[in-house]
Design a protein around this motif. Structure first.
Motif, PDB file in Angstrom:
ATOM      1  N   SER A  52       0.828  -1.201   0.000  1.00  0.00           N
ATOM      2  CA  SER A  52       0.000   0.000   0.000  1.00  0.00           C
ATOM      3  C   SER A  52       0.866   1.255   0.000  1.00  0.00           C
ATOM      4  N   PHE A  53       1.903   1.248   0.821  1.00  0.00           N
ATOM      5  CA  PHE A  53       2.825   2.385   0.892  1.00  0.00           C
ATOM      6  C   PHE A  53       3.505   2.604  -0.462  1.00  0.00           C
ATOM      7  N   THR A  54       3.953   1.525  -1.073  1.00  0.00           N
ATOM      8  CA  THR A  54       4.609   1.616  -2.378  1.00  0.00           C
ATOM      9  C   THR A  54       3.656   2.170  -3.425  1.00  0.00           C
ATOM     10  N   LEU A  55       2.417   1.732  -3.404  1.00  0.00           N
ATOM     11  CA  LEU A  55       1.443   2.229  -4.376  1.00  0.00           C
ATOM     12  C   LEU A  55       1.137   3.710  -4.167  1.00  0.00           C
ATOM     13  N   ARG A  56       1.129   4.166  -2.920  1.00  0.00           N
ATOM     14  CA  ARG A  56       0.928   5.596  -2.670  1.00  0.00           C
ATOM     15  C   ARG A  56       2.098   6.409  -3.238  1.00  0.00           C
ATOM     16  N   ILE A  57       3.294   5.886  -3.071  1.00  0.00           N
ATOM     17  CA  ILE A  57       4.469   6.571  -3.630  1.00  0.00           C
ATOM     18  C   ILE A  57       4.358   6.625  -5.149  1.00  0.00           C
ATOM     19  N   ARG A  58       3.990   5.509  -5.754  1.00  0.00           N
ATOM     20  CA  ARG A  58       3.866   5.474  -7.211  1.00  0.00           C
ATOM     21  C   ARG A  58       2.776   6.422  -7.707  1.00  0.00           C
ATOM     22  N   ASP A  59       1.708   6.593  -6.927  1.00  0.00           N
ATOM     23  CA  ASP A  59       0.659   7.534  -7.319  1.00  0.00           C
ATOM     24  C   ASP A  59       1.191   8.958  -7.308  1.00  0.00           C
ATOM     25  N   ARG A  60       1.987   9.279  -6.307  1.00  0.00           N
ATOM     26  CA  ARG A  60       2.602  10.612  -6.266  1.00  0.00           C
ATOM     27  C   ARG A  60       3.554  10.792  -7.451  1.00  0.00           C
ATOM     28  N   GLU A  61       4.275   9.742  -7.783  1.00  0.00           N
ATOM     29  CA  GLU A  61       5.186   9.814  -8.923  1.00  0.00           C
ATOM     30  C   GLU A  61       4.411   9.951 -10.236  1.00  0.00           C
ATOM     31  N   ARG A  62       3.228   9.330 -10.311  1.00  0.00           N
ATOM     32  CA  ARG A  62       2.388   9.462 -11.504  1.00  0.00           C
ATOM     33  C   ARG A  62       2.009  10.934 -11.691  1.00  0.00           C
ATOM     34  N   LYS A  63       1.662  11.591 -10.597  1.00  0.00           N
ATOM     35  CA  LYS A  63       1.324  13.010 -10.667  1.00  0.00           C
ATOM     36  C   LYS A  63       2.540  13.840 -11.068  1.00  0.00           C
ATOM     37  N   LEU A  64       3.715  13.452 -10.570  1.00  0.00           N
ATOM     38  CA  LEU A  64       4.940  14.148 -10.945  1.00  0.00           C
ATOM     39  C   LEU A  64       5.244  13.956 -12.430  1.00  0.00           C
ATOM     40  N   LEU A  65       4.960  12.772 -12.961  1.00  0.00           N
ATOM     41  CA  LEU A  65       5.163  12.532 -14.397  1.00  0.00           C
ATOM     42  C   LEU A  65       4.341  13.507 -15.232  1.00  0.00           C
ATOM     43  N   ILE A  66       3.123  13.760 -14.811  1.00  0.00           N
ATOM     44  CA  ILE A  66       2.273  14.718 -15.535  1.00  0.00           C
ATOM     45  C   ILE A  66       2.921  16.097 -15.517  1.00  0.00           C
ATOM     46  N   LYS A  67       3.440  16.503 -14.365  1.00  0.00           N
ATOM     47  CA  LYS A  67       4.097  17.805 -14.257  1.00  0.00           C
ATOM     48  C   LYS A  67       5.368  17.858 -15.097  1.00  0.00           C
ATOM     49  N   ILE A  68       6.103  16.751 -15.143  1.00  0.00           N
ATOM     50  CA  ILE A  68       7.311  16.701 -15.975  1.00  0.00           C
ATOM     51  C   ILE A  68       6.938  16.858 -17.441  1.00  0.00           C
ATOM     52  N   ASP A  69       5.902  16.151 -17.878  1.00  0.00           N
ATOM     53  CA  ASP A  69       5.462  16.279 -19.274  1.00  0.00           C
ATOM     54  C   ASP A  69       5.020  17.707 -19.594  1.00  0.00           C
ATOM     55  N   GLU A  70       4.341  18.348 -18.643  1.00  0.00           N
ATOM     56  CA  GLU A  70       3.932  19.737 -18.846  1.00  0.00           C
ATOM     57  C   GLU A  70       5.149  20.656 -18.933  1.00  0.00           C
ATOM     58  N   ALA A  71       6.163  20.409 -18.106  1.00  0.00           N
ATOM     59  CA  ALA A  71       7.385  21.220 -18.151  1.00  0.00           C
ATOM     60  C   ALA A  71       8.102  21.028 -19.485  1.00  0.00           C
ATOM     61  N   LEU A  72       8.143  19.795 -19.973  1.00  0.00           N
ATOM     62  CA  LEU A  72       8.760  19.541 -21.278  1.00  0.00           C
ATOM     63  C   LEU A  72       7.987  20.252 -22.395  1.00  0.00           C
ATOM     64  N   GLU A  73       6.676  20.312 -22.272  1.00  0.00           N
ATOM     65  CA  GLU A  73       5.864  21.064 -23.241  1.00  0.00           C
ATOM     66  C   GLU A  73       6.207  22.546 -23.194  1.00  0.00           C
ATOM     67  N   ARG A  74       6.360  23.083 -21.966  1.00  0.00           N
ATOM     68  CA  ARG A  74       6.721  24.494 -21.828  1.00  0.00           C
ATOM     69  C   ARG A  74       8.082  24.775 -22.462  1.00  0.00           C
ATOM     70  N   ILE A  75       8.995  23.822 -22.367  1.00  0.00           N
ATOM     71  CA  ILE A  75      10.291  23.996 -23.024  1.00  0.00           C
ATOM     72  C   ILE A  75      10.089  24.100 -24.529  1.00  0.00           C
ATOM     73  N   GLU A  76       9.272  23.211 -25.073  1.00  0.00           N
ATOM     74  CA  GLU A  76       9.005  23.236 -26.517  1.00  0.00           C
ATOM     75  C   GLU A  76       8.342  24.543 -26.944  1.00  0.00           C
ATOM     76  N   GLU A  77       7.442  25.060 -26.098  1.00  0.00           N
ATOM     77  CA  GLU A  77       6.714  26.291 -26.422  1.00  0.00           C
ATOM     78  C   GLU A  77       7.544  27.549 -26.166  1.00  0.00           C
ATOM     79  N   GLY A  78       8.651  27.399 -25.435  1.00  0.00           N
ATOM     80  CA  GLY A  78       9.481  28.546 -25.119  1.00  0.00           C
ATOM     81  C   GLY A  78       9.011  29.324 -23.899  1.00  0.00           C
ATOM     82  N   THR A  79       8.149  28.716 -23.077  1.00  0.00           N
ATOM     83  CA  THR A  79       7.641  29.404 -21.887  1.00  0.00           C
ATOM     84  C   THR A  79       8.202  28.818 -20.597  1.00  0.00           C
ATOM     85  N   PHE A  80       9.124  27.882 -20.703  1.00  0.00           N
ATOM     86  CA  PHE A  80       9.708  27.270 -19.513  1.00  0.00           C
ATOM     87  C   PHE A  80      10.504  28.318 -18.750  1.00  0.00           C
TER      88      PHE A  80
END
Length: 120
Positions: A52-80
């Motif tokens: 259960s603890f491991t799955l909670r960590i992975r859920d937080r990491e899943r949310k971080l992955l979304i933020k990483i993808d958004e940051a990579l998009e901002r780099i592409e758009e020039g707004t990072f």
């Protein structure tokens, strides 16, 4: 922000993304292998709590992955590295500490103060 710095942050984000995905793969394979039979309820409870603890960590990491993808998009758009609130450049030290951030330290501090005032 110059192209060299932007590329440096792109690499940091990609490396973090790959590390998170590798850990997620390990977790999935570890959960699939977990066909143990525990006659002692305490042992079973410990294993279930760990999972259960491991799955909670992975859920937080899943949310971080979304933020990483958004940051990579901002780099592409020039707004990072530009604050969403005030439009000023986010400091390099802040970006190094949290490359997925969308707020400069002043705007983030103000937002946290507003949240604290609402919650008090």
């Amino acid at each position: 922000m110059d192209k060299d710095k932007t590329e440096e942050f792109r690499q940091i984000l990609i490396e973090r993304r790959e590390a998170i995905l590798a850990e997620a793969d390990k977790t999935v394979s570890g959960l699939n292998d977990g066909k143990e039979n525990f006659p002692d309820p305490t042992d079973r409870a410990t294993v279930e709590w760990d999972r259960s603890f491991t799955l909670r960590i992975r859920d937080r990491e899943r949310k971080l992955l979304i933020k990483i993808d958004e940051a990579l998009e901002r780099i592409e758009e020039g707004t990072f590295g530009i604050c969403d609130d005030c439009g000023e450049e986010i400091g390099e030290a802040r970006l190094k500490a949290r490359p997925v951030t969308t707020q400069c330290i002043d705007c983030k501090t103000a937002a946290e103060a507003r949240e604290k005032a609402r919650g008090a």
